[in-house]
Write an enzyme that holds these catalytic residues in place. Sequence first.
Site, mmCIF file in Angstrom:
data_model
loop_
_atom_site.group_PDB
_atom_site.id
_atom_site.type_symbol
_atom_site.label_atom_id
_atom_site.label_comp_id
_atom_site.label_asym_id
_atom_site.label_seq_id
_atom_site.Cartn_x
_atom_site.Cartn_y
_atom_site.Cartn_z
ATOM 1 C CG HIS A 68 -4.091 14.048 26.751
ATOM 2 N ND1 HIS A 68 -5.334 14.257 27.321
ATOM 3 C CD2 HIS A 68 -3.307 13.632 27.780
ATOM 4 C CE1 HIS A 68 -5.289 13.993 28.617
ATOM 5 N NE2 HIS A 68 -4.062 13.620 28.918
ATOM 6 C CE1 TYR A 86 -1.523 18.029 19.696
ATOM 7 C CE2 TYR A 86 -3.740 18.080 18.772
ATOM 8 C CZ TYR A 86 -2.381 18.250 18.633
ATOM 9 O OH TYR A 86 -1.873 18.646 17.423
ATOM 10 C CD GLU A 88 -6.373 15.513 31.775
ATOM 11 O OE1 GLU A 88 -6.451 14.274 31.816
ATOM 12 O OE2 GLU A 88 -7.241 16.232 31.266
ATOM 13 C CD GLN A 95 -14.201 22.965 37.858
ATOM 14 O OE1 GLN A 95 -14.243 23.639 38.890
ATOM 15 N NE2 GLN A 95 -13.715 21.746 37.841
#
Length: 288
Positions: free
Chosen positions: A78, A49, A17, A211
């Site tokens: 997406h 998206y 991804e 993160q």
Amino acid sequence: MQIASLFQKNRPVFSLEIFPPKRIGPIDTIYKTLDNLKDLQPDFISVTYGAGGNAGDTTTADIAGNILNRYGILPLAHLTCVNYSRQEIGQILNILKEKEIKNVLALRGDINPDITPKKEFSYASDLIKYIKDKGDFYISGACYPEGHVEAKSLDEDIKYLKMKVEAGASHLISQLFFDNDYFYSFLEKVRKAGITVPIQAGIMPVINKAQIERMVTLCGASLPAKFTKMMQRFEHSPEALRQAGIAYAVDQIVDLVSQGVDGIHLYTMNNPFVARRITESIQGIINA
Ligand code: FAD
């Protein structure tokens, strides 16, 4: 090609991804990332998206189109719906169709307190029905091994997940998790509930502490003691943390594949170095 049909192979499906660069950054940076990812030969690459509410933004479609045409890899685009009208979603789907993108990951999107939802699509299942009726796409959906953060219970979330599948999702990708036991127990419940479509496990390698903290706040993933000890031990040494994070993700994947998982979806965070290290470490395992 339909993503669900990839699962007929006798090995777990492996996908990556990526996300489009931030609006202020140059779009071309993503192609540098893809140049470095393409020879890892994933079964497909998905492109996220932005849930921003600008239907005229074709970045995801453009990148997905290039994944197909420039790199010859199957793309999964997406698409979120909560901030769009039916007409806007129709417009985005037309662009995807023009670019010959056949697979769409249909999502509700997070509710942004600064944007009033348009209310034409309340849930991902509404979008799935809408796309299914168009007849031009294969549809994937998201699932949550520990339950979606807004769900009252995991059982209720699974009830709604079943509605997504009944509406037309033929493949599911899971939210990230760090404790495989949650995924196994989720799978057991989901299969018992009569959901039979392939489910890929979403794995996110740790790249840095900030993160992970951000992701965990957003998605509520549990952190097992083994994981938090690793973070504490190496938090001040970025290289050690990266090595440990890669080893942790590889360990999760080895266990998942040993247990017969349908597939692995690697959240690359647009970091080809980490994606490569992980992919190379598991190539033999995925293809065994
Ligand atoms: P839904 O399936 O609609 O579920 C949302 C919530 O509503 C859940 O709590 C569910 O239990 C509940 N619910 C569902 N149906 C009903 C119903 N009929 N009645 C009452 N309650 C219901 N976000 C982005 O902005 N862009 C991306 O590209 C993106 N990609 C993602 C990829 C994956 C694999 C995953 C796991 C998540 C992704 N997300 C992305 C995040 C996602 O948009 C959020 O998690 C969002 O909050 C929920 O989206 P959903 O499609 O799962 O929603």
